[in-house]
Design an enzyme around this catalytic site. Structure first.
Site, PDB file in Angstrom:
ATOM      1  N   CYS A 103       1.028  -5.106   3.736  1.00 33.13           N
ATOM      2  CA  CYS A 103       1.926  -5.897   2.879  1.00 33.13           C
ATOM      3  C   CYS A 103       3.174  -5.101   2.524  1.00 33.13           C
ATOM      4  O   CYS A 103       4.286  -5.653   2.475  1.00 33.13           O
ATOM      5  CB  CYS A 103       1.218  -6.293   1.584  1.00 33.13           C
ATOM      6  SG  CYS A 103      -0.201  -7.364   1.836  1.00 33.13           S
TER       7      CYS A 103
HETATM    8  C1  BEZ Z   1      -2.878  -4.598   3.814  1.00 34.93           C
HETATM    9  O1  BEZ Z   1      -1.836  -5.087   3.381  1.00 34.93           O
HETATM   10  O2  BEZ Z   1      -2.888  -3.561   4.455  1.00 34.93           O
HETATM   11  C2  BEZ Z   1      -4.175  -5.290   3.579  1.00 34.93           C
HETATM   12  C3  BEZ Z   1      -4.344  -6.073   2.457  1.00 34.93           C
HETATM   13  C4  BEZ Z   1      -5.566  -6.686   2.231  1.00 34.93           C
HETATM   14  C5  BEZ Z   1      -6.582  -6.539   3.145  1.00 34.93           C
HETATM   15  C6  BEZ Z   1      -6.388  -5.781   4.289  1.00 34.93           C
HETATM   16  C7  BEZ Z   1      -5.171  -5.155   4.514  1.00 34.93           C
END
Ligand code: BEZ
Length: 211
Positions: free
Chosen positions: A45
């Site tokens: 994210c």
């Molecule tokens: C991420 O943004 O890396 C992420 C967020 C939630 C679950 C898995 C990955």
């Protein structure tokens, strides 16, 4: 029932990093791209929010407002934005909705319980100036989106909204497009003065009309 192409994008009022937003009013006559993030302070994210900020001028050129959302509150978003500046070199220049009670996430079906009961998947909703959903794409949390593809889809949506054409496989802005099969050749000659190539009666290619 899940939101589909052609549905009105649900309206909502929400707190964001840029103040309270009434979604439809905020969109005005622009196109909109609403994209969800599973959680603040997560790695994928963080990269996505930075990339969206870098590409914001490209969305502006396309008369399109972008808005992110995650199920964390706005004060958490505001702390996270500092990390995005630090690690991605980008100041987040668009609003991010705080949705701790999942009001917007539920309205748009961004939580897929078989993936996670608490986190959203990575959804993208393309909304036209008529507030209808024009396209939607969904990725799991583990797969970061390609924001160049989001711009490419937007280019196709805006072009095909304005002309009776569709865009072929791997099309990108500037490539030839397909004339709608319902348009007879005589009419196609008038409507597409740059001419067209007929590969099959149902497959006629013409230079992009707005170029
Ligand atoms: C991420 O943004 O890396 C992420 C967020 C939630 C679950 C898995 C990955």
């Amino acid at each position: 029932m899940e939101l589909q192409i052609g549905d009105t994008a649900p309206d909502f009022t929400a707190e964001t990093t840029e103040g309270t937003i009434k979604f439809h009013e905020w969109l005005g006559s622009s196109w909109g791209v609403l994209f969800s993030h599973p959680k603040d302070f997560t790695p994928v994210c963080t990269t996505e929010l930075g990339e969206a900020a870098r590409l914001k001028p490209e969305f502006d050129k396309r008369n399109t407002k972008i808005i992110g959302i995650s199920v964390d509150p706005v004060d958490s978003h505001n702390r996270w934005l500092g990390d995005i500046k630090e690690t991605q070199g980008q100041t987040v220049n668009y609003p991010v909705i705080g949705d701790p009670d999942r009001k917007v996430a539920d309205l748009y079906g961004m939580i897929h319980p078989k993936a996670s009961d608490t986190l959203t998947v990575r959804s993208v909703f393309f909304v036209g100036p008529d507030k209808k959903v024009k396209a939607l794409i969904t990725y799991p949390a583990s797969t970061g989106r390609n924001f160049d593809e989001i711009l490419r889809v937007l280019d196709s949506l805006q072009l095909t909204d304005a002309y009776s054409v569709s865009t072929p496989v791997n099309w990108k802005d500037g490539d030839d497009v397909i004339i709608a099969p319902a348009i007879p050749d005589d009419e196609a000659k008038q409507r597409f003065p740059k001419g067209f190539r007929t590969l099959k009666p149902y497959l006629r290619l013409t230079p992009q009309p707005n170029r």
